[in-house]
Scaffold this motif. Structure first.
Motif, PDB file in Angstrom:
ATOM      1  N   ARG A  50     -23.585 -65.547 -22.632  1.00 38.51           N
ATOM      2  CA  ARG A  50     -23.891 -64.266 -21.731  1.00 38.51           C
ATOM      3  C   ARG A  50     -25.089 -64.522 -20.933  1.00 38.51           C
ATOM      4  N   VAL A  51     -24.861 -64.150 -19.765  1.00 38.02           N
ATOM      5  CA  VAL A  51     -25.941 -64.530 -18.603  1.00 38.02           C
ATOM      6  C   VAL A  51     -26.311 -63.283 -17.728  1.00 38.02           C
ATOM      7  N   ASP A  52     -27.528 -62.932 -17.546  1.00 38.14           N
ATOM      8  CA  ASP A  52     -27.832 -61.845 -16.671  1.00 38.14           C
ATOM      9  C   ASP A  52     -28.131 -62.388 -15.256  1.00 38.14           C
ATOM     10  N   HIS A  53     -27.081 -62.292 -14.463  1.00 35.45           N
ATOM     11  CA  HIS A  53     -27.216 -63.036 -13.105  1.00 35.45           C
ATOM     12  C   HIS A  53     -27.791 -62.096 -11.998  1.00 35.45           C
ATOM     13  N   GLY A  54     -28.141 -60.879 -12.284  1.00 40.11           N
ATOM     14  CA  GLY A  54     -28.658 -59.754 -11.513  1.00 40.11           C
ATOM     15  C   GLY A  54     -29.994 -59.431 -11.684  1.00 40.11           C
ATOM     16  N   ALA A  55     -30.090 -58.255 -12.209  1.00 44.34           N
ATOM     17  CA  ALA A  55     -31.716 -57.557 -12.683  1.00 44.34           C
ATOM     18  C   ALA A  55     -31.899 -58.587 -14.084  1.00 44.34           C
ATOM     19  N   GLN A  56     -33.249 -59.053 -14.023  1.00 47.09           N
ATOM     20  CA  GLN A  56     -33.524 -59.849 -15.299  1.00 47.09           C
ATOM     21  C   GLN A  56     -34.232 -59.170 -16.237  1.00 47.09           C
ATOM     22  N   PHE A  57     -34.887 -58.036 -15.891  1.00 45.39           N
ATOM     23  CA  PHE A  57     -35.513 -57.458 -16.885  1.00 45.39           C
ATOM     24  C   PHE A  57     -36.002 -56.007 -16.384  1.00 45.39           C
ATOM     25  N   PHE A  58     -36.882 -55.254 -17.041  1.00 51.10           N
ATOM     26  CA  PHE A  58     -37.394 -54.016 -16.525  1.00 51.10           C
ATOM     27  C   PHE A  58     -38.551 -53.730 -17.320  1.00 51.10           C
ATOM     28  N   THR A  59     -39.311 -52.899 -16.594  1.00 45.70           N
ATOM     29  CA  THR A  59     -40.813 -52.302 -17.018  1.00 45.70           C
ATOM     30  C   THR A  59     -40.353 -50.757 -17.373  1.00 45.70           C
ATOM     31  N   ALA A  60     -41.558 -50.118 -18.000  1.00 45.43           N
ATOM     32  CA  ALA A  60     -41.503 -48.829 -18.462  1.00 45.43           C
ATOM     33  C   ALA A  60     -42.755 -48.366 -18.234  1.00 45.43           C
ATOM     34  N   ARG A  61     -43.217 -47.434 -16.943  1.00 43.65           N
ATOM     35  CA  ARG A  61     -44.256 -47.040 -16.824  1.00 43.65           C
ATOM     36  C   ARG A  61     -44.359 -45.528 -16.810  1.00 43.65           C
ATOM     37  N   SER A  62     -43.008 -44.887 -16.536  1.00 41.83           N
ATOM     38  CA  SER A  62     -43.007 -43.227 -16.807  1.00 41.83           C
ATOM     39  C   SER A  62     -42.907 -42.938 -18.204  1.00 41.83           C
TER      40      SER A  62
END
Length: 323
Positions: A50-62
């Motif tokens: 499995r590979v993530d070829h679009g969005a790589q990660f996300f942050t959480a500020r809210s």
């Protein structure tokens, strides 16, 4: 008759639809792709890789996203990936100070849209060809010839596609705003390796490289023992010059650019995917667009091309509609 037609099952559309459904709304959700989540996508390759070829990660500020992350961390479907992304510039790798935690899903980034869509069906692999106003609201006509109707309309699409299918439903002011939004393309390459490359970084940003803007050892998101994989994202200008290239031709050029940066390396498999609408250099500047009477548009292009931006766009729109 549905209360809402939701065209596009990216993160913003799913986030909005989930909140509306939780308040009892009846929805019909459609997406032309075979899966949900848009660029929050995971490709399954031969060998159960499995590979993530679009969005790589996300942050959480809210606060809302922090709460979601805390729940995902405790349940195990979210994990912290890293806090520091080194930078390649002028032929050298520069270390940076730690920043916000970067989160990923060990099962693949498409686990996030799957969680958002839990509890309702999405019509997939059948593009909406057109949307028009009818007496009681709106009618969407799909490529298969089937139709669906709803009292109100939510559009979670890149502005160019949105204008193509829904222009007759939009206000002149909304059309002007949408026509001003540009989205950049991105070729992405996926490499399955015979052995891991000899570096310490899980991901690397590149500045001033003639081809690349991103590299990541995607397997570092997976459980221990996962097959080594490498993801490469190409520069927007480079991609734009090769929009009509075949995946094999684009892949060959990207591989040639990657090899000097990570050698020695041996590719066991390689695949390419073109994201036609990958990033918004200048976003709309607000979380959603009131696009006409009972018509709204949302997406990461509203506030910037990030997972967090897409979610906040959908949640903000649902809050506005429900208020």
């Amino acid at each position: 008759m549905n209360d809402f037609l939701v065209i596009g099952a990216g993160l913003a559309g799913l986030a909005c639809a989930g909140d509306l459904r939780a308040q009892g709304a009846k929805l019909a959700v459609f997406d032309k792709a075979r899966g949900i989540g848009g660029r929050c996508a995971t490709r399954r390759l031969p060998g159960n890789v499995r590979v993530d070829h679009g969005a790589q990660f996300f942050t959480a500020r809210s606060e809302r996203l922090k709460t979601l992350v805390e729940s995902g961390l405790s349940e195990g479907w979210i994990a912290e990936w890293y806090k520091t992304i080194p930078l390649w510039k002028d032929g050298k790798i520069q270390e940076r100070e730690p920043g916000h935690p970067r989160y990923a899903c060990p099962a693949g980034m498409n686990e996030l849209p799957k969680r958002l869509a839990a509890g309702f069906d999405v019509g997939l692999a059948d593009a909406v060809a057109s949307v028009e106003r009818v007496e009681r609201g709106f009618r969407a006509t799909l490529s298969s010839g089937t139709t669906a109707e709803g009292k109100k309309l939510i559009l979670n699409l890149p502005p160019e596609q949105l204008l193509e299918i829904a222009r007759p439903t939009l206000s002149p002011e909304a059309i002007t705003s949408l026509e001003s939004i540009e989205m950049e393309p991105r070729w992405a390459a996926m490499f399955v390796l015979s052995y891991d490359i000899d570096v310490l970084w899980p991901a690397l940003e590149l500045e001033g490289h003639p081809v690349l803007v991103w590299l990541s050892r995607d397997h570092t998101k997976r459980p221990e023992g996962a097959t080594p994989t490498l993801i490469a994202h190409a520069d927007a200008a480079w991609t734009r010059e090769r929009l009509g290239a075949t995946p094999n031709d684009a892949l060959a050029e990207i591989a040639s650019a990657v090899e000097p940066l990570v050698k020695p390396v041996r590719f066991m498999q390689s695949h390419a995917h073109r994201w036609r609408y990958a990033k918004t250099p200048v976003p709309l500047g607000q979380p959603f667009l009131e696009a006409g009477e009972s018509v709204w548009a949302c997406g990461d292009w509203c506030v910037g091309g990030r997972v967090e931006g897409a979610l906040e766009s959908g949640w903000a729109l649902a809050k506005q509609i429900l208020s």
